[in-house]
Design a protein around this motif. Structure first.
Motif, short mmCIF file in Angstrom:
data_model
loop_
_atom_site.label_atom_id
_atom_site.label_comp_id
_atom_site.label_asym_id
_atom_site.label_seq_id
_atom_site.Cartn_x
_atom_site.Cartn_y
_atom_site.Cartn_z
N PRO A 154 0.81 -1.22 0.00
CA PRO A 154 0.00 0.00 0.00
C PRO A 154 0.85 1.27 0.00
O PRO A 154 0.51 2.25 -0.68
CB PRO A 154 -0.83 -0.13 1.28
CG PRO A 154 -0.96 -1.61 1.47
CD PRO A 154 0.36 -2.18 1.04
N PHE A 155 1.97 1.27 0.74
CA PHE A 155 2.83 2.45 0.77
C PHE A 155 3.46 2.68 -0.60
O PHE A 155 3.50 3.82 -1.10
CB PHE A 155 3.92 2.29 1.83
CG PHE A 155 4.84 3.49 1.92
CD1 PHE A 155 4.46 4.61 2.64
CD2 PHE A 155 6.08 3.48 1.28
CE1 PHE A 155 5.30 5.73 2.72
CE2 PHE A 155 6.92 4.59 1.36
CZ PHE A 155 6.53 5.71 2.08
N GLU A 156 3.96 1.61 -1.22
CA GLU A 156 4.55 1.75 -2.56
C GLU A 156 3.52 2.27 -3.55
O GLU A 156 3.83 3.15 -4.38
CB GLU A 156 5.10 0.39 -3.02
CG GLU A 156 6.37 -0.03 -2.31
CD GLU A 156 6.79 -1.45 -2.67
OE1 GLU A 156 7.99 -1.76 -2.53
OE2 GLU A 156 5.91 -2.26 -3.09
N ALA A 157 2.30 1.75 -3.47
CA ALA A 157 1.25 2.21 -4.38
C ALA A 157 0.97 3.70 -4.20
O ALA A 157 0.74 4.43 -5.17
CB ALA A 157 -0.02 1.39 -4.16
N THR A 158 1.03 4.18 -2.95
CA THR A 158 0.82 5.60 -2.67
C THR A 158 1.92 6.44 -3.30
O THR A 158 1.66 7.49 -3.90
CB THR A 158 0.77 5.85 -1.15
OG1 THR A 158 -0.33 5.13 -0.59
CG2 THR A 158 0.60 7.33 -0.84
N VAL A 159 3.15 5.99 -3.15
CA VAL A 159 4.29 6.71 -3.73
C VAL A 159 4.20 6.71 -5.26
O VAL A 159 4.40 7.75 -5.90
CB VAL A 159 5.62 6.08 -3.27
CG1 VAL A 159 6.80 6.71 -4.03
CG2 VAL A 159 5.79 6.26 -1.77
N TRP A 160 3.87 5.57 -5.86
CA TRP A 160 3.78 5.50 -7.32
C TRP A 160 2.68 6.40 -7.85
O TRP A 160 2.83 7.03 -8.90
CB TRP A 160 3.54 4.05 -7.76
CG TRP A 160 4.66 3.13 -7.37
CD1 TRP A 160 5.96 3.48 -7.12
CD2 TRP A 160 4.59 1.71 -7.18
NE1 TRP A 160 6.70 2.37 -6.79
CE2 TRP A 160 5.89 1.27 -6.82
CE3 TRP A 160 3.57 0.77 -7.29
CZ2 TRP A 160 6.17 -0.06 -6.56
CZ3 TRP A 160 3.85 -0.57 -7.02
CH2 TRP A 160 5.14 -0.97 -6.67
N SER A 161 1.58 6.49 -7.12
CA SER A 161 0.50 7.39 -7.52
C SER A 161 0.95 8.84 -7.45
O SER A 161 0.65 9.66 -8.34
CB SER A 161 -0.72 7.17 -6.62
OG SER A 161 -1.76 8.08 -6.93
N ALA A 162 1.71 9.18 -6.40
CA ALA A 162 2.23 10.54 -6.25
C ALA A 162 3.22 10.88 -7.36
O ALA A 162 3.25 12.02 -7.85
CB ALA A 162 2.89 10.69 -4.88
N LEU A 163 4.01 9.92 -7.76
CA LEU A 163 4.97 10.14 -8.85
C LEU A 163 4.24 10.56 -10.13
O LEU A 163 4.70 11.45 -10.86
CB LEU A 163 5.77 8.87 -9.12
CG LEU A 163 6.88 8.50 -8.13
CD1 LEU A 163 7.42 7.11 -8.43
CD2 LEU A 163 8.00 9.53 -8.17
N GLN A 164 3.11 9.94 -10.39
CA GLN A 164 2.37 10.25 -11.62
C GLN A 164 1.73 11.63 -11.58
O GLN A 164 1.23 12.10 -12.60
CB GLN A 164 1.31 9.17 -11.86
CG GLN A 164 1.91 7.83 -12.25
CD GLN A 164 0.85 6.78 -12.53
OE1 GLN A 164 0.28 6.20 -11.60
NE2 GLN A 164 0.59 6.53 -13.79
N GLN A 165 1.75 12.27 -10.41
CA GLN A 165 1.21 13.62 -10.30
C GLN A 165 2.27 14.70 -10.43
O GLN A 165 1.96 15.89 -10.36
CB GLN A 165 0.46 13.75 -8.97
CG GLN A 165 -0.73 12.81 -8.86
CD GLN A 165 -1.44 12.92 -7.52
OE1 GLN A 165 -1.92 13.99 -7.14
NE2 GLN A 165 -1.51 11.81 -6.78
N VAL A 166 3.54 14.30 -10.58
CA VAL A 166 4.60 15.27 -10.85
C VAL A 166 4.55 15.63 -12.33
O VAL A 166 4.72 14.76 -13.18
CB VAL A 166 5.99 14.70 -10.49
CG1 VAL A 166 7.08 15.73 -10.79
CG2 VAL A 166 6.04 14.27 -9.04
#
Length: 350
Positions: free
Chosen positions: A263-275
């Motif tokens: 779940p933490f990795e998924a949160t980070v990956w989602s945030a990356l796509q917002q850069v």
């Protein structure tokens, strides 16, 4: 911004690929301009002039080199690569021999090195992966193990089973009960990428030279299912969108990403796509964005665990001091991707 001439000349001598598409060299004595990676004999320092784009080189009266083909959008590959890839695609069930290559006018050892350099596998291994992908399709469509074995060109059933186990992570008799992911190589201006998808979306997109790629494939097999080389609608969509991105026609992707993680990795990956394309963030900034300011190191680990390069843009994360930090696809590619996106963003905002 074009670097100083001394830096560019050093890059020319080193055939540095990080300037691919952003710097060109004109040779005064021949009237020809080249990529900095051109394999031709290097000219003297006093006989060269550098340009930031191919149009500027042409406007100055230089002609495009026929060897490195600077006008092509794709990175030039060995002629043997392109021709043999097409022949393998046209005859995926064919068993190629050194004699076949010789009949086509190619030296087997040269072809082997070219495929090894571009894809990380030999020509024989590349061709075999396509045959095995065809064999897996036969099994999925209800064909017998013997039919698939013969399609792949294996006389020994044990040899076929061993090879297919290495490729898709399961033995043929049990394969119908498991989801099978489709894989294919995608060519880009900065090297081949391996794409792996299913009907839901993209599970993996990585450069062939990434050292962790075998580990990532093993993890993907364990988490999702076996993998075969072949074609699918999702792979076609992935290849199209990757091509649009690298050509500068599109800065973002809308293909679904379904890579598995915590779940933490998924949160980070989602945030990356917002850069946004053309921008960067530090690990600390990303940690604060997801509401975990104390977790910069954990964010860095999640960033490194990303298996869908470019689409989930882990290359947009840099050090707090602005330096380019580790990138599994090699730092020169990270620099290339960031510069590519900055230029595309600047063009869009004009």
């Amino acid at each position: 911004m074009l670097r100083d001439d001394d830096t560019l000349f050093a890059a020319l001598i080193a055939r540095d690929p990080s300037y691919e598409g952003f710097a060109y060299v004109g040779v005064k004595t021949t009237g020809i301009f080249c990529r900095l990676t051109c394999p031709a004999r290097k000219p003297k320092r006093t006989n060269v002039v550098f340009f930031s784009c191919k149009d500027a080189a042409q406007d100055a009266g230089f002609r495009a080199c026929l060897r490195c083909k600077p006008l092509d959008t794709k990175r030039p590959a060995s002629g043997a690569l392109e021709i043999l890839r097409d022949k393998i695609k046209a005859e995926p069930d064919r068993r190629w021999s050194a004699e076949d290559l010789k009949a086509l006018g190619y030296d087997a050892s040269t072809v082997r090195r070219a495929f090894q350099r571009e894809y990380g596998v030999t020509f024989a291994q590349y061709a075999r992966s396509q045959r095995l992908g065809l064999a897996v399709s036969t099994l999925q469509q209800g064909g017998s193990v013997m039919d698939a074995q013969l399609d792949a060109g294996y006389e020994s059933s044990s040899g076929f089973r061993d090879a297919i186990t290495k490729l898709v992570g399961d033995v043929p008799v049990r394969m119908n009960a498991r989801q099978v992911l489709a894989a294919q190589w995608i060519d880009t201006p900065i090297g081949a990428m391996l794409g792996v998808t299913d009907d839901e979306g993209v599970h993996l997109l990585e450069f062939a030279e990434r050292k962790a790629l075998p580990t990532e494939i093993a993890r993907l097999r364990q988490r999702v299912g076996p993998i075969r080389f072949g074609q699918s609608k999702m792979l076609e969509a992935l290849a199209h969108q990757v091509g649009q991105y690298f050509s500068g026609r599109a800065a973002s992707f809308d293909i679904p990403v379904v890579q598995k993680g915590t779940p933490f990795e998924a949160t980070v990956w989602s945030a990356l796509q917002q850069v946004p394309p053309g921008e960067t963030r530090s690990y600390g900034e990303l940690a604060r964005f997801i509401g975990r300011p104390e977790a910069a190191r954990a964010v860095a680990r999640a960033n490194g665990a990303n298996q869908v390069a470019v689409i989930v843009p882990c290359h947009r994360i840099i050090g707090a001091d602005g330096s380019l930090t580790g990138y599994g696809g090699k730092l020169w590619r990270k620099q290339w991707l960031l510069e590519h996106e900055r230029r595309a963003a600047a063009t869009t905002n004009r």
